[in-house]
Enzyme design. Structure first.
Site, PDB file in Angstrom:
ATOM      1  N   HIS A 154       0.975  -1.090   0.057  1.00 54.45           N
ATOM      2  CA  HIS A 154      -0.030   0.100   0.119  1.00 54.45           C
ATOM      3  C   HIS A 154       0.679   1.237  -0.064  1.00 54.45           C
ATOM      4  CE1 HIS A 154      -3.694   1.970   1.974  1.00 54.45           C
ATOM      5  NE2 HIS A 154      -3.152   2.582   0.994  1.00 54.45           N
ATOM      6  N   HIS A 202       1.321   4.656  -2.519  1.00 55.96           N
ATOM      7  CA  HIS A 202       0.727   5.528  -3.724  1.00 55.96           C
ATOM      8  C   HIS A 202       1.881   6.195  -4.402  1.00 55.96           C
ATOM      9  CE1 HIS A 202      -3.556   5.332  -2.639  1.00 55.96           C
ATOM     10  NE2 HIS A 202      -3.028   5.168  -1.464  1.00 55.96           N
ATOM     11  N   GLU A 206     -11.000   3.397   6.076  1.00 60.68           N
ATOM     12  CA  GLU A 206     -10.163   4.212   6.466  1.00 60.68           C
ATOM     13  C   GLU A 206     -10.820   5.390   7.257  1.00 60.68           C
ATOM     14  OE1 GLU A 206      -8.074   6.692   3.395  1.00 60.68           O
ATOM     15  OE2 GLU A 206      -6.523   7.503   4.680  1.00 60.68           O
ATOM     16  N   ASP A 236       1.684   3.922   2.714  1.00 60.22           N
ATOM     17  CA  ASP A 236       0.656   4.858   2.194  1.00 60.22           C
ATOM     18  C   ASP A 236       1.354   5.991   1.020  1.00 60.22           C
ATOM     19  OD1 ASP A 236      -1.841   5.295   1.430  1.00 60.22           O
ATOM     20  OD2 ASP A 236      -2.459   6.228   3.377  1.00 60.22           O
ATOM     21  N   ASP A 237       1.612   7.152   1.979  1.00 62.86           N
ATOM     22  CA  ASP A 237       2.294   8.343   1.126  1.00 62.86           C
ATOM     23  C   ASP A 237       3.211   8.898   2.021  1.00 62.86           C
ATOM     24  OD1 ASP A 237       0.107   8.793  -0.934  1.00 62.86           O
ATOM     25  OD2 ASP A 237      -1.130   8.680   0.970  1.00 62.86           O
TER      26      ASP A 237
HETATM   27  N1  HPA Z   1      -6.808   7.307   1.096  1.00 63.97           N
HETATM   28  C1  HPA Z   1      -7.289   7.503   0.020  1.00 63.97           C
HETATM   29  N2  HPA Z   1      -6.925   8.008  -1.144  1.00 63.97           N
HETATM   30  C2  HPA Z   1      -5.465   8.249  -1.195  1.00 63.97           C
HETATM   31  C3  HPA Z   1      -4.705   7.893  -0.067  1.00 63.97           C
HETATM   32  C4  HPA Z   1      -5.363   7.317   1.206  1.00 63.97           C
HETATM   33  O1  HPA Z   1      -4.907   7.287   2.228  1.00 63.97           O
HETATM   34  N3  HPA Z   1      -3.474   8.018  -0.451  1.00 63.97           N
HETATM   35  C5  HPA Z   1      -3.362   8.564  -1.720  1.00 63.97           C
HETATM   36  N4  HPA Z   1      -4.632   8.636  -2.327  1.00 63.97           N
HETATM   37 ZN    ZN Z   2      -3.747   4.814   0.475  1.00 65.33          ZN
END
Ligand code: HPA
Ligand code: ZN
Length: 340
Positions: free
Chosen positions: A18, A20, A201, A279-280
């Site tokens: 996970h 992005h 989330e 994640d990011d």
């Molecule tokens: N959630 C939803 N969309 C996203 C996320 C996330 O954590 N990170 C990048 N796009």
């Molecule tokens: Zn995500």
């Protein structure tokens, strides 16, 4: 002599499921690409941009994340971004990476699907050659846009079908339930693509049920709201449906007020196939090992949890079985050596 816990967390071979790729764009690279491409930014400096990374929820992050991605124009930009991620991942002993990308963020600015996919695919090939990382791409649909736009995006990507292994669903969750994307996910499955979806989330457990029952998601991205639904917890445990949990993301987007209150230990102790991911990472203050180290320090999870999380990540990945066996044996060896 046994390694201390942070050393074990770092040494374990792991899969990142996970991340992005647009969320790995560090402020320094945003400014470098803006200069290279003649794009103007509404921030005067790297420091000023970093200061804007004070998020209150998912949407407050997404607004800045999409603005940051506006500097990506050429194939080389996408390749450079992904190579910078792979270099960090290799240092964290990531052996497998399944990378999300958001084509609609780029095609809306006039960047072609070919530019996006060719750049990212080129980096995946190089990651294998340079660091031995097994890497594949997962195309995500932006859920704040319509299903028609998602269908058109899937069609536009089909000439590069061999360059991505699955589809996902990301962006603003609440108000955009999985059911909105039933047809496009059905089409993706018919094409033999893997399917995953962000759910639970910020959104309710009902969105996780929909992702499972309607989209037939093989993994749930985040999914931390499942703890509020005992029947759902039982299903996730019984079917071993993986959750790709992202603790530092949850902290920065205020899903949990403090890492000490994160429910990852509860998910693991309930027998779920939970994993740790970044994640990011450029926006949330850490790559995968930072997520491991900080979460373990905050929650008091044990060496057994560490090994379970590494094994879960391999089990949950879409890599070929032969590769998975190899990595699981590597984990076994690390423990047998006494270093675990
Ligand atoms: N959630 C939803 N969309 C996203 C996320 C996330 O954590 N990170 C990048 N796009
Ligand atoms: Zn995500």
């Amino acid at each position: 002599m046994a390694r201390d816990l942070p050393a074990l967390l770092a040494a374990l071979p792991k899969a990142e499921l996970h991340v992005h790729i647009e969320g790995t764009l560090e402020p320094e690279m945003i400014f470098a690409l803006a200069r290279r491409n003649g794009v103007s930014l509404p921030y005067a400096s790297v420091e000023e941009l970093r200061k804007a990374y004070a998020f209150t929820d998912l949407q407050s992050f997404l607004d800045i994340y999409y603005a940051g991605a506006s500097v990506l124009l050429k194939e080389q930009d996408f390749q450079d971004m992904a190579m910078a991620y792979f270099e960090r991942a290799a240092a964290d002993n990531v052996v497998r990476a399944e990378i999300f990308f958001d084509p609609q963020t780029h095609t809306a600015r006039g960047v072609s699907m070919e530019t996006v996919i060719s750049g990212l695919h080129g980096a995946c090939v190089q990651a294998r050659q340079r660091w031995g990382i097994s890497a594949d791409l997962i195309l995500c649909f932006l859920r704040h846009l319509s299903e028609e736009e998602a269908l058109a995006t899937l069609d536009a990507a089909l000439p590069w079908r061999q360059h991505f292994i699955g589809v996902g669903l990301d962006s603003s969750e609440v108000g955009h339930p999985p059911v909105k994307f039933a047809r496009v996910f059905e089409r993706a499955r018919a094409l033999g693509l893997h399917v995953v979806a962000h759910a639970g989330e910020e959104g309710p457990p009902e969105y996780i049920w929909q992702a499972l029952d309607i989209l037939k998601a093989e993994r749930i991205d985040h999914g931390v709201q499942a703890v509020n639904d005992p029947a759902l917890m039982q299903r996730l445990a019984k079917e071993r449906i993986p959750l790709t949990v992202c603790p530092l993301s949850n902290l920065k987007l205020c899903v949990f007020p403090d890492l000490r209150e994160h429910n990852l230990p509860a998910l693991l102790d309930a027998g779920l196939c939970a994993t740790i991911n970044s994640d990011d990472p450029a926006y949330f203050g850490g790559y995968i090992n930072d997520n491991f180290v900080q979460t373990f320090a905050a929650t008091g999870m044990t060496r057994e949890h560490a090994v379970q999380l590494a094994r879960n990540s391999i089990e949950a990945s879409f890599a070929p079985d032969a590769e998975k066996d190899l990595w699981l044996r590597k984990i076994d060896r690390l423990i047998e050596e006494g270093s675990g």
